[in-house]
Design an enzyme around this catalytic site. Structure first.
Site, PDB file in Angstrom:
ATOM      1  CB  CYS A   1      -0.946   0.006   1.197  1.00 44.40           C
ATOM      2  SG  CYS A   1      -2.328  -1.153   1.073  1.00 44.40           S
TER       3      CYS A   1
ATOM      4  CG  ASP B   1      10.473  -9.383  -6.258  1.00 49.07           C
ATOM      5  OD1 ASP B   1       9.400  -9.922  -5.929  1.00 49.07           O
ATOM      6  OD2 ASP B   1      11.494  -9.386  -5.535  1.00 49.07           O
TER       7      ASP B   1
ATOM      8  CG  HIS C   1       2.424 -10.105  -4.090  1.00 48.54           C
ATOM      9  ND1 HIS C   1       2.023 -10.153  -2.774  1.00 48.54           N
ATOM     10  CD2 HIS C   1       3.480 -10.952  -4.196  1.00 48.54           C
ATOM     11  CE1 HIS C   1       2.819 -10.980  -2.105  1.00 48.54           C
ATOM     12  NE2 HIS C   1       3.699 -11.499  -2.947  1.00 48.54           N
TER      13      HIS C   1
ATOM     14  CG  HIS D   1       5.754 -13.395  -7.542  1.00 51.74           C
ATOM     15  ND1 HIS D   1       6.908 -12.899  -6.959  1.00 51.74           N
ATOM     16  CD2 HIS D   1       4.929 -13.704  -6.503  1.00 51.74           C
ATOM     17  CE1 HIS D   1       6.789 -12.921  -5.639  1.00 51.74           C
ATOM     18  NE2 HIS D   1       5.601 -13.414  -5.331  1.00 51.74           N
TER      19      HIS D   1
HETATM   20  P1  DGP Z   1       5.900 -13.272  -1.591  1.00 48.63           P
HETATM   21  O1  DGP Z   1       6.992 -14.108  -1.009  1.00 48.63           O
HETATM   22  O2  DGP Z   1       5.088 -14.017  -2.621  1.00 48.63           O
HETATM   23  O3  DGP Z   1       5.046 -12.635  -0.524  1.00 48.63           O
HETATM   24  O4  DGP Z   1       6.626 -12.122  -2.420  1.00 48.63           O
HETATM   25  C1  DGP Z   1       6.938 -10.882  -1.910  1.00 48.63           C
HETATM   26  C2  DGP Z   1       7.913 -10.272  -2.864  1.00 48.63           C
HETATM   27  O5  DGP Z   1       8.000  -8.901  -2.572  1.00 48.63           O
HETATM   28  C3  DGP Z   1       9.326 -10.847  -2.787  1.00 48.63           C
HETATM   29  O6  DGP Z   1       9.637 -11.481  -4.024  1.00 48.63           O
HETATM   30  C4  DGP Z   1      10.203  -9.636  -2.552  1.00 48.63           C
HETATM   31  C5  DGP Z   1       9.312  -8.468  -2.860  1.00 48.63           C
HETATM   32  N1  DGP Z   1       9.546  -7.302  -2.030  1.00 48.63           N
HETATM   33  C6  DGP Z   1       9.559  -7.258  -0.668  1.00 48.63           C
HETATM   34  N2  DGP Z   1       9.769  -5.997  -0.255  1.00 48.63           N
HETATM   35  C7  DGP Z   1       9.870  -5.230  -1.383  1.00 48.63           C
HETATM   36  C8  DGP Z   1      10.092  -3.845  -1.602  1.00 48.63           C
HETATM   37  O7  DGP Z   1      10.213  -3.026  -0.688  1.00 48.63           O
HETATM   38  N3  DGP Z   1      10.152  -3.431  -2.897  1.00 48.63           N
HETATM   39  C9  DGP Z   1      10.000  -4.299  -3.946  1.00 48.63           C
HETATM   40  N4  DGP Z   1      10.101  -3.793  -5.187  1.00 48.63           N
HETATM   41  N5  DGP Z   1       9.791  -5.618  -3.774  1.00 48.63           N
HETATM   42  C10 DGP Z   1       9.727  -6.077  -2.506  1.00 48.63           C
END
Ligand code: DGP
Length: 112
Positions: free
Chosen positions: A6, A29, A98, A100
């Site tokens: 958010c 990511d 989310h 991927h």
């Molecule tokens: P999941 O494990 O499916 O909940 O994936 C969460 C993803 O979010 C993980 O691949 C890393 C990404 N992620 C976590 N924090 C951040 C952030 O601050 N910025 C970005 N761009 N990605 C993030």
């Protein structure tokens, strides 16, 4: 603090944005698992796939309308994978729905 994604959607935390409209926000990511690794999220807080319902599913439909557009922009003509992790057993780490998008190379067959 509010939900991480958010805050990213609101612009309070920087992200590498690849797409945005009224319903959808997509960004790279921070910890890429493939040459192209993009997260596509609804602009409303839905905590996981387990929370999708008749009231909010329009956001999910919009996400899946946008995914082919993002894939085209990212030159993923060779194919790509779309994954959502839901809950603890699936290692969901951010509690904002989310999807991927992974691609840009041959992915391994194993998913679990
Ligand atoms: P999941 O494990 O499916 O909940 O994936 C969460 C993803 O979010 C993980 O691949 C890393 C990404 N992620 C976590 N924090 C951040 C952030 O601050 N910025 C970005 N761009 N990605 C993030």
């Amino acid at each position: 603090m509010d939900c991480l994604f958010c805050e990213i959607i609101k612009g309070n935390i920087p992200s590498s944005k690849v797409y945005e409209d009224e319903y959808v926000y997509a960004f790279r990511d921070i910890n890429p698992q493939a040459p192209v690794h993009i997260l596509v999220v609804p602009k409303v807080h839905i905590s996981s796939a387990d929370e999708i319902n008749a009231e909010n599913s329009v956001y999910v439909a919009k996400i899946f309308e946008v995914i082919p557009e993002i894939a085209k922009n990212e030159s993923l003509g060779g194919g790509y994978r779309v994954i959502t992790n839901c809950g603890a057993d699936a290692c969901q780490s951010v509690k904002h729905l989310h999807f991927h998008i992974l691609g840009g190379a041959q992915l391994i067959e194993k998913m679990g």
